[in-house]
Scaffold this active site. Structure first.
Site, PDB file in Angstrom:
ATOM      1  N   GLU A  14       0.871  -1.164   0.000  1.00 59.49           N
ATOM      2  CA  GLU A  14       0.000   0.000   0.000  1.00 59.49           C
ATOM      3  C   GLU A  14       0.911   1.216   0.000  1.00 59.49           C
ATOM      4  O   GLU A  14       1.822   1.294   0.812  1.00 59.49           O
ATOM      5  CB  GLU A  14      -0.885  -0.028   1.259  1.00 59.49           C
ATOM      6  CG  GLU A  14      -2.119   0.845   1.156  1.00 59.49           C
ATOM      7  CD  GLU A  14      -1.794   2.293   0.970  1.00 59.49           C
ATOM      8  OE1 GLU A  14      -2.438   2.931   0.129  1.00 59.49           O
ATOM      9  OE2 GLU A  14      -0.889   2.796   1.625  1.00 59.49           O
ATOM     10  N   CYS A  61      -5.658   4.470   5.588  1.00 56.30           N
ATOM     11  CA  CYS A  61      -5.383   3.215   4.900  1.00 56.30           C
ATOM     12  C   CYS A  61      -6.648   2.407   4.688  1.00 56.30           C
ATOM     13  O   CYS A  61      -7.395   2.160   5.629  1.00 56.30           O
ATOM     14  CB  CYS A  61      -4.380   2.383   5.688  1.00 56.30           C
ATOM     15  SG  CYS A  61      -3.956   0.875   4.814  1.00 56.30           S
ATOM     16  N   CYS A  64      -5.676  -1.845   5.854  1.00 57.74           N
ATOM     17  CA  CYS A  64      -5.947  -2.142   7.264  1.00 57.74           C
ATOM     18  C   CYS A  64      -7.033  -1.173   7.725  1.00 57.74           C
ATOM     19  O   CYS A  64      -6.867  -0.418   8.668  1.00 57.74           O
ATOM     20  CB  CYS A  64      -4.685  -2.006   8.092  1.00 57.74           C
ATOM     21  SG  CYS A  64      -3.795  -0.473   7.846  1.00 57.74           S
ATOM     22  N   HIS A  68      -6.806   2.215  12.067  1.00 53.20           N
ATOM     23  CA  HIS A  68      -6.723   3.606  12.512  1.00 53.20           C
ATOM     24  C   HIS A  68      -8.058   4.060  13.101  1.00 53.20           C
ATOM     25  O   HIS A  68      -8.102   4.880  14.008  1.00 53.20           O
ATOM     26  CB  HIS A  68      -6.324   4.521  11.353  1.00 53.20           C
ATOM     27  CG  HIS A  68      -4.895   4.382  10.973  1.00 53.20           C
ATOM     28  ND1 HIS A  68      -3.873   4.863  11.760  1.00 53.20           N
ATOM     29  CD2 HIS A  68      -4.300   3.774   9.925  1.00 53.20           C
ATOM     30  CE1 HIS A  68      -2.711   4.572  11.199  1.00 53.20           C
ATOM     31  NE2 HIS A  68      -2.950   3.907  10.076  1.00 53.20           N
ATOM     32  N   ARG A 458       0.043  -4.676  10.943  1.00 57.26           N
ATOM     33  CA  ARG A 458       1.419  -4.358  10.566  1.00 57.26           C
ATOM     34  C   ARG A 458       2.313  -3.978  11.731  1.00 57.26           C
ATOM     35  O   ARG A 458       3.504  -3.776  11.555  1.00 57.26           O
ATOM     36  CB  ARG A 458       1.418  -3.264   9.502  1.00 57.26           C
ATOM     37  CG  ARG A 458       0.885  -3.794   8.194  1.00 57.26           C
ATOM     38  CD  ARG A 458       0.657  -2.744   7.146  1.00 57.26           C
ATOM     39  NE  ARG A 458       0.175  -3.390   5.947  1.00 57.26           N
ATOM     40  CZ  ARG A 458      -1.085  -3.798   5.784  1.00 57.26           C
ATOM     41  NH1 ARG A 458      -1.980  -3.620   6.744  1.00 57.26           N
ATOM     42  NH2 ARG A 458      -1.448  -4.409   4.675  1.00 57.26           N
ATOM     43  N   SER A 481       4.480   1.298   9.922  1.00 54.85           N
ATOM     44  CA  SER A 481       5.430   1.392   8.814  1.00 54.85           C
ATOM     45  C   SER A 481       6.445   2.511   9.020  1.00 54.85           C
ATOM     46  O   SER A 481       7.491   2.520   8.376  1.00 54.85           O
ATOM     47  CB  SER A 481       4.689   1.545   7.479  1.00 54.85           C
ATOM     48  OG  SER A 481       4.014   0.336   7.182  1.00 54.85           O
ATOM     49  N   CYS A 525       3.191  -0.391   4.450  1.00 61.56           N
ATOM     50  CA  CYS A 525       1.936   0.321   4.209  1.00 61.56           C
ATOM     51  C   CYS A 525       2.264   1.786   4.380  1.00 61.56           C
ATOM     52  O   CYS A 525       2.375   2.280   5.494  1.00 61.56           O
ATOM     53  CB  CYS A 525       0.905  -0.152   5.225  1.00 61.56           C
ATOM     54  SG  CYS A 525      -0.756   0.325   4.809  1.00 61.56           S
ATOM     55  N   CYS A 528      -0.071   5.794   5.383  1.00 63.13           N
ATOM     56  CA  CYS A 528      -0.262   6.369   6.708  1.00 63.13           C
ATOM     57  C   CYS A 528       1.051   6.641   7.408  1.00 63.13           C
ATOM     58  O   CYS A 528       1.087   7.160   8.507  1.00 63.13           O
ATOM     59  CB  CYS A 528      -1.135   5.461   7.563  1.00 63.13           C
ATOM     60  SG  CYS A 528      -0.341   3.929   8.010  1.00 63.13           S
TER      61      CYS A 528
END
Lengths: 546, 314
Positions: A14, A61, A64, A68, A458, A481, A525, A528
């Site tokens: 992503e 995102c 996922c 968030h 993640r 990330s 990812c 974000c």
């Protein structure tokens, strides 16, 4: 100086990521990870209604999608001081569990598998032998010679059309692919089956959450799906859960073991040093003690020395990011001024900051969670880990690797998925007793501060909010990330992905398949992962939360 | 006939009866607002296209939620869309190639299929400071869009970000983000929603494959078959609105009874989309059914115009 290789874009992730490595003597000797996009969500939140923050941050995102949303709700709830009802806690855990299942299945089959599986080689497979292999390694509900003949024919028709679409121009035939043609055909068949399955797995979110991606059911104080707590809705969820978890146990985990058995050397490649998990899935209102996935920090791979992780020990560095300001500050107190410049690996080269725990870079994600749970003696995790290493005949130290990271993702899916059944029954038990509450009322305080520490597919995720005059004064998040893919810190220490790439063999610099394996094993990812500041005004953030 | 037999066989292998499939085609045809005589032709489009039309799928400032939504498509299944219906020449999230090989694919497909390919755009385009806020392979989103979109036969802006700028374009829009039509000054079909229902993309593509043209759109580029009526006018809770039966607190008895969410901030009256009819994830649910107010996600600038989301609109 070795040869520089740049991979931009890194696909099957992503967001927009660029990886650059220096190769010398057939191995990576240096590496740089760069986030290539800036969106601006944190600044957009300033001045808005705190209740809206979860809907905005959810849009960080869509992969996922739930994470968030949940983290932000928790941060706002912490700020306003509301305790959600037990049913809301259970439903949130169920949705979170479904997110783990969905994310991890899609990651392995659709984002990561093509690094290990050569689809073109599947055309050379003998369907009968493939069927025998599949029977031997898994209890998949589909199989047999006719089935694999049909899958192979489907791939052949596709390849013969000359329109290779998303499979064009990949590293097919690369010497680092080790599966026999039959293994490749079996994996290709499961790639297609998993594409179907994930749509059903995502339906779990829709049952209580309206839709997936971007659920709409969480509100500050609980959940809105009061009308969906009926036997038929719960039954629908249970059925979808069962189908998914059957796949996890009978296909995903066996596939991981089968593929891993051909790539045991990757148990010695791609490792990092320190591991952080905030933990998640509260089994009662008592946190962090009741977290199903425990909280902890492991330094220097010392499992025996696992400690409780503390949020106050986090700092963020910007020495190599496109921001001005002093380095080494706690996120709440950080000064941040954006300064986009040229891409310069000797200087600044990323939109990502570099988070550190007690000054050290830390890997977050499935491997960190599994190691922390293992070190803390969590019996479900110890069992799956011990079973796996004994089946593969590898030492526990092989977990500190690309292979270990990819296996850990499957192992925690098994454990979380298994636990979900009990949570569904807990919900049913509450309803039987007439406990139907899904929401607790609250009011927005004039001012307040809140934090939500979470662990999501993640890795470790923190959201911080500051409320003033009933509006958002400041909002910050430090995401998985950023931990994993951030650049060097002020002291020149590499980020986890950068560190993990050092020593990776690269057989063919023009086709750096091996690099993709390790980068993808982190499930990057990037949308974000980028900190957010207004580049025009060079506005300075000052947030003090705790 | 062979094709049809193959197709029936394929359906059978997937445990889908021909009857169910035709029912779906009927639904899709109705969603698209076509006469029922089109049903067999819709079926034919998905059963055995004569050649797979090339699609170039670009990702800019987005969250990949629109791609994820399309991955949830069940009729046709996503693997059929990818392997048998369309030819997805470039799509960063699913493609096997990476780095310069990936960029080669984009260049080659743009050249080979110039004037023929459908360009699906997901995500907004940064226009401030020459677009430095988003890059792929060293080129800005703006440069890539300018190069690729102008060579397409048709551009479909998928999701509210590509259509109207989306969340990153909310005030104060730090990166100067815009939708693709706006950023390039070109005419596109907008399929907004955060994310959009995949059926609306499938319907648009079916329209294109079937009739050789894009569907009729409203004054802001949205296909009328999907965005022609307000959520409020299609809402199963509408009668509660007419009878003054409102939810005034989440978790309340009224909430459990499924009363109207207008007073909780529902933006259904100002939002045009087919959510109450099409629903999401194989018809499982949609926000109001889950007791959550509509946030107006298929309207331009909804992040600013519709918020605060939990306050009733005037």
């Amino acid at each position: 100086m070795g040869k520089r290789i740049t991979i931009d874009p890194i696909t099957r992730i992503e967001g927009h990521l660029r990886i650059e490595v220096e190769v010398s003597g057939g191995k990576v000797v240096n590496a740089w990870s760069s986030g290539q996009m800036f969106r601006g969500l944190e600044i957009i939140l300033q001045g808005r209604d705190p209740r809206d923050a979860p809907l905005f941050t959810q849009r960080s995102c869509g992969v996922c999608t739930y994470t968030h949303y949940l983290a932000s709700i928790r941060a706002v709830e912490n700020a306003v001081g509301v305790q959600i009802p037990d049913n809301a806690r259970i439903i949130r855990n169920l949705l979170h569990g479904a997110q783990f299942q969905h994310d991890h299945i899609v990651h392995f089959y659709h984002l990561h598998a093509l690094d290990w599986v050569d689809v073109v080689s599947a055309l050379k497979a003998d369907p009968k032998k493939t069927s025998a292999l599949a029977d031997q390694v898994s209890e998949a509900p589909w199989g047999g010679t006719a089935y694999f003949t049909q899958v192979q024919q489907r791939i052949k028709t596709f390849v013969d059309s000359g329109q290779l679409g998303p499979f064009a121009n990949a590293y097919w035939g690369h010497p680092a692919y080790k599966l026999p043609p039959e293994g490749n055909l079996m994996a290709a068949a499961h790639y297609l089956e998993a594409l179907r399955l994930q749509a059903k797995t995502a339906r779990m979110h829709a049952v209580f959450g309206a839709k997936n991606p971007h659920l709409q059911t969480l509100v500050v104080g609980g959940v809105t799906c009061a009308k969906d707590l009926t036997p038929d809705r719960i039954g629908e969820f249970l059925f979808l859960w069962k189908e998914t978890q059957d796949f996890v146990r009978k296909v995903y985990l066996p596939d991981i073991l089968a593929v891993a058995s051909f790539y045991k050397d990757w148990g010695g490649i791609g490792g990092t040093t320190n591991f952080l998990a905030w933990g998640d899935l509260p089994l009662s209102a008592n946190e962090p003690e009741s977290l199903f996935l425990p909280r902890g920090i492991i330094m220097n791979r010392d499992l025996k020395g696992v400690k409780m992780a503390e949020e106050s020990k986090v700092t963020e560095h910007v020495a190599h990011s496109w921001y001005e300001g002093k380095a080494d500050l706690h996120p709440h107190e950080g000064e941040t001024k954006p300064r986009h410049g040229d891409y310069d690996t000797a200087g600044r080269y990323s939109w990502l900051k570099a988070p550190r725990y007690e000054g050290q870079s830390c890997e977050v994600g499935p491997l960190a969670r599994v190691l922390v749970a293992y070190a803390r003696g969590k019996k479900e995790i110890r069992k799956v880990v011990n079973d796996t290493i004994s089946k593969l005949g590898i030492p526990v130290t092989a977990l500190f690797s690309t292979l270990g990271r990819t296996a850990a993702r499957a192992l925690e899916t098994v454990v979380i998925g298994d636990a979900m059944e009990g949570w569904i029954m807990e919900l049913v038990g509450n309803l039987k007793k007439g406990k139907g509450d899904t929401y607790a009322p609250w009011t927005v305080p004039k001012s307040g501060m809140g934090v939500g520490l979470n662990d999501v597919a993640r890795g470790s995720l923190g959201h911080w909010i500051q409320i003033e005059d009933k509006k958002i004064k400041n909002y910050q998040y430090v995401v998985p990330s950023t931990w994993n893919l951030g650049p060097r810190c002020a002291n020149g220490k590499l980020g986890p992905v950068e560190e993990s790439l050092i020593g990776t063999p690269v057989a063919d610099p023009k086709r750096p398949l091996e690099i993709l394996r390790t980068v993808h094993s982190f499930d990057p990812c990037i949308a974000c992962a980028v900190h957010v500041i207004d580049p025009d005004s060079n506005q300075v953030y000052k947030v003090k939360v705790l | 006939m062979t094709l049809e037999r193959d197709f029936d066989q394929r359906l059978l292998e997937k445990g889908i009866s021909r009857r169910d499939f035709m029912k779906y085609c009927g639904f899709l045809t109705a969603t698209m607002g076509l006469a029922s005589s089109f049903v067999p032709r819709v079926a034919e489009v998905f059963a055995a296209p004569k050649q797979r039309p090339p699609v170039i799928w670009l990702h800019f400032a987005e969250c990949t939620g629109c791609s994820e939504a399309v991955l949830r498509s069940m009729y046709p299944w996503i693997d059929e869309l990818v392997l048998e219906v369309l030819s997805i020449e470039y799509h960063e999230t699913i493609m096997a190639a990476a780095g310069h090989q990936a960029e080669d694919n984009l260049r080659m497909a743009t050249k080979k299929y110039e004037g023929e390919f459908i360009c699906v755009v997901e995500g907004a385009i940064s226009t401030k400071d020459n677009g430095v806020y988003g890059k792929i392979g060293g080129r800005t989103f703006l440069e890539i869009a300018d190069d690729v979109c102008r060579k397409a036969k048709a551009v479909i802006a998928l999701g509210t970000c590509a259509a109207y700028g989306g969340v990153q374009a909310a005030k104060p829009n730090p990166g100067g983000y815009k939708g693709v039509g706006d950023a390039l000054g070109i005419s596109v079909v907008n399929i907004p929603g955060c994310p959009p229902n995949p059926i609306n993309l499938v319907g648009t593509i079916a329209n294109y494959l079937l009739l050789g043209k894009l569907p009729a759109v409203d004054d802001i580029g949205r296909p009328l078959f999907a965005y022609g009526t307000s959520i409020h006018d299609q809402c199963p809770r509408r009668s509660h609105y007419e009878h003054d039966e409102f939810v005034e607190e989440f978790g309340s008895e009224e909430a459990k009874q499924g009363f109207c969410l207008y007073k909780m901030g529902c933006k259904g009256p100002d939002t045009y989309n087919n959510c109450p009819i099409a629903k999401f994830n194989d018809g499982t649910s949609w926000p109001v059914e889950a007791g959550h107010p509509c946030i107006g996600c298929s309207e331009p600038d909804f992040w600013d115009k519709m918020s605060p989301f939990f306050e009733a609109s005037e």
